[in-house]
Design a protein around this motif. Structure first.
Motif, mmCIF file in Angstrom:
data_model
loop_
_atom_site.group_PDB
_atom_site.id
_atom_site.type_symbol
_atom_site.label_atom_id
_atom_site.label_comp_id
_atom_site.label_asym_id
_atom_site.label_seq_id
_atom_site.Cartn_x
_atom_site.Cartn_y
_atom_site.Cartn_z
ATOM 1 N N ILE A 25 0.844 -1.196 0.000
ATOM 2 C CA ILE A 25 0.000 0.000 0.000
ATOM 3 C C ILE A 25 0.879 1.246 0.000
ATOM 4 N N GLN A 26 1.908 1.244 0.847
ATOM 5 C CA GLN A 26 2.767 2.414 0.987
ATOM 6 C C GLN A 26 3.652 2.650 -0.225
ATOM 7 N N ASP A 27 4.100 1.592 -0.885
ATOM 8 C CA ASP A 27 5.035 1.809 -2.002
ATOM 9 C C ASP A 27 4.342 2.009 -3.351
ATOM 10 N N GLY A 28 3.010 1.899 -3.374
ATOM 11 C CA GLY A 28 2.270 2.235 -4.586
ATOM 12 C C GLY A 28 1.907 1.080 -5.497
ATOM 13 N N SER A 29 2.471 -0.103 -5.299
ATOM 14 C CA SER A 29 2.153 -1.213 -6.196
ATOM 15 C C SER A 29 0.699 -1.665 -6.023
ATOM 16 N N TYR A 30 0.201 -1.595 -4.808
ATOM 17 C CA TYR A 30 -1.198 -1.921 -4.516
ATOM 18 C C TYR A 30 -2.134 -1.012 -5.307
ATOM 19 N N ALA A 31 -1.861 0.278 -5.313
ATOM 20 C CA ALA A 31 -2.701 1.229 -6.049
ATOM 21 C C ALA A 31 -2.679 0.923 -7.544
ATOM 22 N N LYS A 32 -1.525 0.525 -8.064
ATOM 23 C CA LYS A 32 -1.422 0.196 -9.491
ATOM 24 C C LYS A 32 -2.284 -1.016 -9.829
#
Length: 335
Positions: free
Chosen positions: A301-308
């Protein structure tokens, strides 16, 4: 979602009903296929739409993560030494959750993508095990699965036997014809409107409650319509016979992204008023895995891969800011 008793949500799509719905839309000139023509790169996208569309082929080119040693150390030694994570996913589910690719044998979907991020962070290889819904829990109980990533909603009853690490909101969505200029935030917004819903579902219960609230407040009731198939719902939307369709947000978001003729005009918690339902990674209670899952989810979640990953499947609206372990769940069903 898959809620117990009267709170159960019924998804209107399967792999084949999706194909039938998309074929109907394509015949009407509303949908186009993109890509090279190779079945392994099949994509769907709105006619004239920009971008590469949604990849339905078996070669998913998933977003991947690097192992994080400090988080991997939270895994039980047996799982860490084995080097694999046995993950249960439901067969016959609904795009974009877990379903079969164009080869009709490769499981794909957002649930598998998120599980892959978690496994990568933990330094193990995910081994997906497609089974029927009820066998997800049989597999957890028997120890066959280390976890389930399959749209499981946290409930107080389930917390008796399982541990949960949340990763998505459990949302319902109102889907209307594109450009409707309509927004739904509560009962007053559907007063006098014609809304379709699947019979016997949680969303039907919510819509009936809203209609009753409208009548008590001196507003018009909701005209509720029922259809047999996904294609029928969407053709009714396009023809103006209904103002909206209320169903699970993932299937609505997928249809919006793939067909391009509708829009989501409002979302509502699958838990109803006063409680935001949560979808979670599920593991046998006391297995020692839930803390590792939550830590891995927080990392992605924090590193952005989840959002992608969520954006890839049109589910950005279901993002959570962090993973919670065993939060308040849907209430127990009275017996």
């Amino acid at each position: 979602m898959s809620l117990p008793s009267s709170f159960r949500s019924t998804y209107v799509f399967s792999r084949r009903t999706l194909a039938a719905a998309l074929a109907t839309l394509a015949a009407a000139g509303l949908l186009t296929a993109c890509g090279t023509g190779d079945a392994a790169t099949d994509e769907v996208a709105p006619k004239g739409g920009k971008g590469t569309g949604i990849n339905l082929g078996p070669d998913q080119h998933r977003i991947r993560e690097q192992k994080v040693d400090a988080i991997a150390a939270e895994l039980p030694a047996g799982v860490r030494d084995r080097g694999t994570l046995s993950v249960g996913v439901a067969t016959g589910s609904v795009p974009p959750l877990s379903f079969y690719a164009t080869d009709d044998k490769t499981p794909i979907g957002v649930e598998l993508d998120i599980a892959t991020l978690v496994a990568d962070t933990l330094g193990v290889k995910p081994q997906f095990q497609p089974v029927s819904w009820e066998n997800l829990f049989v597999g957890l109980d028997s120890g066959k699965f280390d976890g389930v990533f399959s749209n499981v909603t946290v409930t107080e009853e389930r917390k008796d036997k399982y541990d949960f690490a949340t990763y998505r909101k459990d949302q319902l969505a109102f889907e209307a014809k594109k450009g409707s200029g309509w927004k739904v935030g509560g009962p007053q917004d559907v007063a006098g409107r014609t809304v379709a819903v699947s019979s016997g579902t949680n969303q039907e219960k919510i819509l009936l409650d809203w209609s009753e609230q409208n009548v008590k407040a001196g507003r018009k009731p909701v005209s509720i319509k029922y259809f047999q198939t996904a294609t029928d719902y969407y053709l009714a939307l396009q023809s103006g016979r209904i103002d909206a369709y209320l169903g699970p947000n993932p299937s609505a978001a997928y249809h919006v992204a793939s067909a391009g003729q509708t829009e989501i005009v409002g979302t509502y918690s699958g838990g109803g008023a006063g409680l935001q339902g949560e979808i979670a990674a599920t593991t046998k209670k006391g297995s020692g895995l839930v803390a590792a899952y939550a830590a891995a989810l927080d990392h992605v979640i924090q590193d952005g891969s989840y959002a992608k990953v969520l954006a890839r499947w049109g589910l950005s609206a279901e993002a959570v800011p962090r993973s919670e372990i065993n939060p308040r769940g849907l209430p127990r069903v009275a017996k």
